[in-house]
Structures are given as C-alpha cells and as structure tokens.
Design a protein around this motif. Structure first.
Motif, short mmCIF file in Angstrom:
data_model
loop_
_atom_site.label_atom_id
_atom_site.label_comp_id
_atom_site.label_asym_id
_atom_site.label_seq_id
_atom_site.Cartn_x
_atom_site.Cartn_y
_atom_site.Cartn_z
N VAL A 289 0.84 -1.21 0.00
CA VAL A 289 0.00 0.00 0.00
C VAL A 289 0.87 1.26 0.00
O VAL A 289 0.66 2.20 -0.78
N THR A 293 1.00 2.92 -3.67
CA THR A 293 -0.01 3.98 -3.66
C THR A 293 0.54 5.32 -3.19
O THR A 293 0.15 6.37 -3.68
N HIS A 294 1.48 5.28 -2.23
CA HIS A 294 1.99 6.53 -1.64
C HIS A 294 3.45 6.82 -2.01
O HIS A 294 3.97 7.85 -1.60
N ALA A 349 -5.35 3.30 2.30
CA ALA A 349 -5.05 2.35 1.23
C ALA A 349 -5.59 2.82 -0.11
O ALA A 349 -5.00 2.53 -1.16
N ALA A 350 -6.71 3.55 -0.09
CA ALA A 350 -7.29 4.06 -1.32
C ALA A 350 -6.62 5.33 -1.81
O ALA A 350 -6.96 5.84 -2.89
N GLY A 351 -5.66 5.85 -1.05
CA GLY A 351 -4.97 7.07 -1.44
C GLY A 351 -5.72 8.34 -1.12
O GLY A 351 -5.34 9.43 -1.58
N GLY A 355 -0.23 8.80 3.64
CA GLY A 355 0.30 7.51 4.02
C GLY A 355 0.82 7.45 5.44
O GLY A 355 0.78 6.39 6.07
N SER A 420 -5.35 -2.70 -9.59
CA SER A 420 -4.67 -1.63 -8.86
C SER A 420 -4.67 -1.93 -7.36
O SER A 420 -5.72 -2.24 -6.79
N ALA A 422 -4.58 0.27 -5.10
CA ALA A 422 -5.45 1.27 -4.50
C ALA A 422 -6.91 0.85 -4.50
O ALA A 422 -7.73 1.43 -3.77
N VAL A 423 -7.27 -0.14 -5.33
CA VAL A 423 -8.63 -0.68 -5.35
C VAL A 423 -8.69 -1.98 -4.55
O VAL A 423 -9.59 -2.18 -3.73
N PRO A 426 -8.00 -1.74 -0.25
CA PRO A 426 -9.13 -1.32 0.58
C PRO A 426 -10.20 -2.40 0.71
O PRO A 426 -10.79 -2.58 1.78
#
Length: 451
Positions: A289, A293-294, A349-351, A355, A420, A422-423, A426
C-alpha cells in the motif's frame, strides 16, 4: 492440570529463570527465521535458480508446520512434552543445517520441511510446558514475554538478514542460528528431565485417523496457498483438491463446534483463527500500500509494521500485569481495537488520506493484537485439562496457519482480479475486518466458568 513442578513462585525465580530464557530463545529462533528468510530469498533464488519455485520454500515450511503441530500436540497429550521439547529444536536445527549447506533448490526445500516440522511441534510443546511449569497467575506474564520475543526479530531480523546475505552469504542466514539452538536446548533440558506424562487418558485427537488427518491438513494448506496464488485452471483444480483434503481433516483435528464458536474451547480455537485472519494478511500487504499507492521506499514502508510490533509487545506486557482480569473481556476489546485500526486504514489504502497515518492506525491494531493474542493463549490453557493441552494448542495453531494462508492468498487473488493496489487493498481491509468483528461478537463464549 499439573501446576508448578519447579521451585520458586515467579517467572524469574531461581528454579524457573533458565526455563523462561530457554522458551524465549526457542520462540525467537522461529521468529528470526520467519523474518529473515523472506529477505534472503531473492539471493537464494539467484544462486540456486528455480524462480518458478520461489513460493515453495514458504509453502512447504507452512505445510510441514501443520503436520508438526498436530503430531507434536498428540505426543504431548499421550506422553507429555519431554520428547517434543528436545526433538523439535533438533529437527529445526537439522533443517537449518541442511538449508545452510544446500547447493540446489531441492536441498533448500528439504531443509525448509525439517524446519517446519520442528517449528510446528515446538510451538505446541512450549504451550504444554507453560501449563506444566508455571502457576495460573504467572501465565499472563509468560505469554506476554513469549509474544514480546517476536519484537526484536521483527525489528532487526530483515535488516540483519540483508546484511548477512550481502556481506557474507545467504547460507549464514540459516547457519548463524545453530548456536542459539544449542543454547536453548541446554536451558530447557533441566526442566525436561523432571517432567512426567500427563495423568488420565488422552482424549484430544484420539484414534487411528490422526496421521491421515494431519497429512490431509498439510496437503490442503499447501494446495490452498498455491491455488490462491495461481488463478488459472490448474490453480482451480488444486483449490478443489485442497478443500477436499482440508474439510474432513479439520473435522478430525478441531474441537467439535469450532465453526460455530460454541462456548468453551471451541470458541477459543475459533478466536485464534479469526484473529489470524484479521491481522496477518494486512502485515503482508501494508508495505505494498505504502510503496505502490503513496510512493514510499521499501525501508520506510516497514515502519508501520515496526510500530505495530512495539504496540503488540506493550499491550502484552500490560495484560500480564492484570492476572485476575476476565480474559474474555480483554479478548473482545482486542478484537474491537484491531477492527478500528483496519477500518481507519481503508481511506489510506485508497490514497484518500496521507500515508503517514498508516503508522498510527496500524499501531492501534498492534495494541489490539497484543491483548487479543495473549488472552487466547491464556484461555486455551484455562479450558484444557492436563491430557488435552497438546491437542487444544495444536488445533489453535493449525487454524491460525490455515486462516493466514487462506486470507493472504485471497489478498493476492484480489490484486490479480482488481489490478490496482489502491482498489484491491481497501477491499481486503474491509474483508479482514469481518473476522475481527466476528471475534468481538463471540468473545463472551470463551469465558472460563467460575472465573
């Protein structure tokens, strides 16, 4: 249940101090190996080849640990923990030796199987030893120390393994632990000599079907892990075979009523599976994550895991100072705290949130884990007689291993299906919050009558 066969009244009294140190060394051995092998594995594969079999050193270790857990638990119930307390570290040490001198992937896999057998049997034997040697009021302290023994390996295991691999060789990630095995054996041998077989008949896991059930569980865990990592027709076939092997095996190996969390030991064993399903998959995917994502570095992405480990240790120490508290109430609070940290992580986690919040949120879950895991360990012994401590402890560890393998595999499947991180991640956090909530709702069923 047999109480306190050594002199002294405390964990660090003269009679118990060597035993306590020996137990902590045995736990730390397993922890260091668990934390270090993943760091060294890229170098191992580069040296031995077999990239296609990258996951198998982990899968075979887990499958062998299942077999060792069941066999060790049965032996402890019938004859006591004397032999497993010596044989399990010897097996683990033999596995370190074989893996350390391996020149082929086959040799490495053989070493990992021996390590898994030893680690599985050793984990059960330590629980039985705690039941034999320490009085009831001292057990929260012992379990607090045991779970704290994972903190140092969590902090220094990966970087130390990386340094050893880089400046010496990956072989020394295995061989370097052999002296610790020897020291642990020296420390536990005195108490092993005075242990006696449990009084009364062994009822847990009794019958001729134990060995086939243990083998079925080992095959099922390995097959399920592999199937969830390979979402293709071959993986689907492996998954069906794994489930077909697991279902009858678990019916044989778990206490009746575990699936429904019936009051008593069944609810305690169910809680062990639920807490593993809730916590450990996030440990596997949280660094992803933060890196994907971050944009964090791999080193920085491990920070929440370190903070959670420290929280786990602090919470375990906190509960140890309250030996008279109702552990079922503690268990409910632990599960609720884990769930709170998980759900708070969803927008991270979804941005949608920074972070750095993951450090605090996952630290909260670590606190919950320290309370819940220690409570489960105490309740396992509290609901057990001397002749079924082994079977109950092995059932709890078996369900822990299975739940971890299944939900980590589910996380991998979500990544493949949703693409992804980010999907997918979560979604995984919401999914693993379900076992945490279920654990909080069923925690009252673990209460020990009259306490």
């Amino acid at each position: 249940m047999v109480e306190a066969r050594t002199d002294g009244t405390g964990v660090w009294s003269h009679g118990r101090a060597p035993t306590t140190v020996g137990i902590l060394l045995l736990i730390s051995l397993t922890a260091f190996e668990a934390m270090g092998v993943g760091t060294a594995m890229p170098a191992v594969v580069a040296d031995l080849g077999g990239v296609a079999r990258y996951a198998w050193p982990f899968v075979l270790f887990l499958a062998a640990a299942v077999l060792g857990t069941v066999a060790g638990g049965r032996w402890c119930d019938v004859r006591g923990p004397r032999v497993p307390l010596v044989a399990a570290p010897v097996l683990f040490g033999a596995g370190l030796l074989v893996a350390g001198f391996a020149t082929t992937m086959t040799g490495l896999l053989a070493g990992r199987v021996l390590q898994g057998l030893g680690a599985g049997a050793q984990g059960v034997a330590v629980y039985v030893l705690v039941a034999e040697v320490y009085p009831t009021r001292a057990r929260p302290v012992v379990f607090g120390l045991i779970f704290s023994a994972w903190v140092l390996p969590a902090l220094v295991g990966p970087p130390l393994a990386g340094l050893v691999t880089e400046h010496l060789s990956w072989h020394w990630v295995f061989l370097g632990l052999l002296p610790v095995v020897g020291l642990a054996l020296v420390l536990v041998t005195p108490v092993v000599r005075v242990l006696r077989p449990p009084a009364g008949p062994a009822v847990g896991g009794h019958g001729a079907g134990l060995v086939p059930a243990a083998l079925g569980a080992a095959v099922g865990v390995a097959g399920l892990s592999w199937a969830l990592e390979n979402l293709d027709p071959g993986g689907a076939v492996a998954g069906v075979v794994a489930v077909a092997a697991l279902v009858p095996s678990l019916r044989r190996l778990l206490p009746r009523g575990t699936v429904l969390a019936r009051p008593g030991i069944a609810a305690v064993v169910a809680a062990r599976g639920l807490v593993a399903a809730a916590f450990f998959p996030v440990v596997s995917f949280l660094p992803l994550v933060l890196t994907a994502t971050h944009g964090w570095s791999p080193t920085a992405a491990g920070t929440p895991l370190v903070v959670a480990s420290l929280g786990w240790s602090a919470a375990a120490a906190w509960q140890a100072r309250r030996p008279g508290s109702d552990r079922s109430v503690m268990l409910r609070a632990g599960f609720a705290t884990i769930a709170a940290g998980q759900l708070a992580l969803v927008p991270v986690a979804a941005g949608l949130l920074p972070g750095w919040l993951a450090v605090g949120f996952w630290g909260v879950s670590g606190l919950g884990m320290g309370v819940a895991f220690s409570a489960i360990a105490y309740l396992t012994l509290a609901h057990s007689d001397a002749h079924d401590v082994g079977s109950h402890s092995s059932a709890a560890q078996l369900l822990d291993q299975l739940a971890t393998a299944a939900f980590v595999g589910l996380g991998g499947a979500l990544l493949v299906a949703l693409g992804s991180p980010a999907v997918a991640l979560p979604v995984l956090l919401v999914v693993v919050a379900v076992p945490a909530v279920a654990g909080a709702l069923t925690a009252s069923r673990t209460r020990v009558p009259g306490r």
